[in-house]
Write a protein that holds these residues in place. Structure first.
Motif, PDB file in Angstrom:
ATOM      1  N   THR A  54      38.815  60.575  55.478  1.00 45.05           N
ATOM      2  CA  THR A  54      38.315  60.559  54.108  1.00 45.05           C
ATOM      3  C   THR A  54      39.194  61.380  53.177  1.00 45.05           C
ATOM      4  O   THR A  54      39.179  61.173  51.966  1.00 45.05           O
ATOM      5  CB  THR A  54      36.879  61.104  54.038  1.00 45.05           C
ATOM      6  OG1 THR A  54      36.855  62.443  54.573  1.00 45.05           O
ATOM      7  CG2 THR A  54      35.925  60.212  54.828  1.00 45.05           C
ATOM      8  N   HIS A  55      39.932  62.339  53.738  1.00 45.34           N
ATOM      9  CA  HIS A  55      40.828  63.197  52.965  1.00 45.34           C
ATOM     10  C   HIS A  55      42.132  63.356  53.733  1.00 45.34           C
ATOM     11  O   HIS A  55      42.140  63.312  54.968  1.00 45.34           O
ATOM     12  CB  HIS A  55      40.213  64.587  52.746  1.00 45.34           C
ATOM     13  CG  HIS A  55      38.954  64.566  51.963  1.00 45.34           C
ATOM     14  ND1 HIS A  55      37.739  64.195  52.496  1.00 45.34           N
ATOM     15  CD2 HIS A  55      38.711  64.857  50.669  1.00 45.34           C
ATOM     16  CE1 HIS A  55      36.806  64.265  51.572  1.00 45.34           C
ATOM     17  NE2 HIS A  55      37.377  64.669  50.448  1.00 45.34           N
ATOM     18  N   TYR A  57      45.538  65.985  53.513  1.00 50.65           N
ATOM     19  CA  TYR A  57      46.245  67.107  52.898  1.00 50.65           C
ATOM     20  C   TYR A  57      47.611  67.240  53.551  1.00 50.65           C
ATOM     21  O   TYR A  57      47.787  66.922  54.721  1.00 50.65           O
ATOM     22  CB  TYR A  57      45.460  68.410  53.090  1.00 50.65           C
ATOM     23  CG  TYR A  57      44.107  68.370  52.431  1.00 50.65           C
ATOM     24  CD1 TYR A  57      43.966  68.705  51.087  1.00 50.65           C
ATOM     25  CD2 TYR A  57      42.985  67.977  53.138  1.00 50.65           C
ATOM     26  CE1 TYR A  57      42.719  68.642  50.474  1.00 50.65           C
ATOM     27  CE2 TYR A  57      41.746  67.916  52.532  1.00 50.65           C
ATOM     28  CZ  TYR A  57      41.616  68.251  51.199  1.00 50.65           C
ATOM     29  OH  TYR A  57      40.394  68.192  50.594  1.00 50.65           O
ATOM     30  N   GLY A  72      48.785  57.816  54.087  1.00 52.69           N
ATOM     31  CA  GLY A  72      47.889  57.636  52.951  1.00 52.69           C
ATOM     32  C   GLY A  72      47.929  56.239  52.368  1.00 52.69           C
ATOM     33  O   GLY A  72      46.891  55.667  52.021  1.00 52.69           O
ATOM     34  N   ILE A  77      44.333  56.360  50.857  1.00 51.15           N
ATOM     35  CA  ILE A  77      43.965  57.734  50.492  1.00 51.15           C
ATOM     36  C   ILE A  77      45.197  58.413  49.907  1.00 51.15           C
ATOM     37  O   ILE A  77      46.265  58.408  50.510  1.00 51.15           O
ATOM     38  CB  ILE A  77      43.502  58.538  51.730  1.00 51.15           C
ATOM     39  CG1 ILE A  77      42.278  57.899  52.368  1.00 51.15           C
ATOM     40  CG2 ILE A  77      43.219  59.983  51.340  1.00 51.15           C
ATOM     41  CD1 ILE A  77      41.896  58.538  53.691  1.00 51.15           C
ATOM     42  N   LYS A  78      45.048  59.012  48.745  1.00 51.64           N
ATOM     43  CA  LYS A  78      46.164  59.726  48.140  1.00 51.64           C
ATOM     44  C   LYS A  78      46.269  61.112  48.776  1.00 51.64           C
ATOM     45  O   LYS A  78      45.318  61.894  48.738  1.00 51.64           O
ATOM     46  CB  LYS A  78      45.957  59.866  46.631  1.00 51.64           C
ATOM     47  CG  LYS A  78      47.114  60.526  45.938  1.00 51.64           C
ATOM     48  CD  LYS A  78      46.917  60.556  44.438  1.00 51.64           C
ATOM     49  CE  LYS A  78      48.114  61.240  43.806  1.00 51.64           C
ATOM     50  NZ  LYS A  78      47.946  61.324  42.362  1.00 51.64           N
ATOM     51  N   VAL A  80      46.933  64.982  49.226  1.00 49.72           N
ATOM     52  CA  VAL A  80      46.823  66.125  48.327  1.00 49.72           C
ATOM     53  C   VAL A  80      47.759  67.213  48.845  1.00 49.72           C
ATOM     54  O   VAL A  80      47.674  67.608  50.011  1.00 49.72           O
ATOM     55  CB  VAL A  80      45.369  66.649  48.286  1.00 49.72           C
ATOM     56  CG1 VAL A  80      45.276  67.907  47.441  1.00 49.72           C
ATOM     57  CG2 VAL A  80      44.429  65.567  47.786  1.00 49.72           C
ATOM     58  N   TRP A  82      49.095  70.799  49.541  1.00 49.50           N
ATOM     59  CA  TRP A  82      48.456  72.098  49.778  1.00 49.50           C
ATOM     60  C   TRP A  82      49.570  73.116  49.977  1.00 49.50           C
ATOM     61  O   TRP A  82      50.087  73.282  51.084  1.00 49.50           O
ATOM     62  CB  TRP A  82      47.559  72.009  50.992  1.00 49.50           C
ATOM     63  CG  TRP A  82      46.620  73.148  51.190  1.00 49.50           C
ATOM     64  CD1 TRP A  82      46.567  74.324  50.505  1.00 49.50           C
ATOM     65  CD2 TRP A  82      45.581  73.219  52.161  1.00 49.50           C
ATOM     66  NE1 TRP A  82      45.562  75.114  50.985  1.00 49.50           N
ATOM     67  CE2 TRP A  82      44.943  74.460  52.003  1.00 49.50           C
ATOM     68  CE3 TRP A  82      45.144  72.353  53.156  1.00 49.50           C
ATOM     69  CZ2 TRP A  82      43.888  74.864  52.801  1.00 49.50           C
ATOM     70  CZ3 TRP A  82      44.094  72.760  53.941  1.00 49.50           C
ATOM     71  CH2 TRP A  82      43.466  73.995  53.765  1.00 49.50           C
TER      72      TRP A  82
END
Length: 92
Positions: A54-55, A57, A72, A77-78, A80, A82
Motif C-alpha cells: 500500500t506504501h 518508501y 512503484g 504506487i508512487k 516516497v 525518505w
C-alpha cells in the motif's frame, strides 16, 4: 501491518566488487547495472502477483530510487523519498 525491506538491484559497485574482489573504483552513488534493472523488474512482477503493498518508501540513493520506481510503476504506487533512510555514514 506487514513491513517488507527490499534491497536494491545490483549496482555498479556490486558488479565492480564481483569482478575485481576489490573496493577500488567505487563511486558514491552508483547506478543499477542491467542485471540490477532485471532484478527490480523480477521483484516488481512478484510483488504485483503476491504482495498487497500500500506504501513504498525509498532512500535517496540512485540505486534505491531506480529500484523503487520500477516497483512503484508496476504496482501503481508512487514511491516516497525518505531522506533519513540510508547506509551508515550517510548518503555520501
Amino acid at each position: 501491518m506487514e513491513l517488507f525491506l527490499i534491497r536494491h538491484g545490483q549496482s555498479a559497485n556490486n558488479l565492480n566488487f564481483a569482478l575485481t574482489n576489490s573496493y577500488r573504483n567505487r563511486v558514491d552513488d552508483p547506478e543499477l547495472t542491467e542485471l540490477g534493472r532485471k532484478q527490480a523488474d523480477a521483484f516488481a512482477d512478484h510483488a504485483a502477483r503476491d504482495t498487497p503493498f500500500t506504501h513504498l518508501y525509498t532512500s535517496l540513493m540512485t540505486r534505491a530510487v531506480t529500484t523503487a520506481d520500477v516497483i512503484g510503476s508496476r504496482l501503481g504506487i508512487k514511491p516516497v523519498a525518505w531522506p533519513d533512510v540510508h547506509e551508515c555514514n550517510g548518503i555520501f
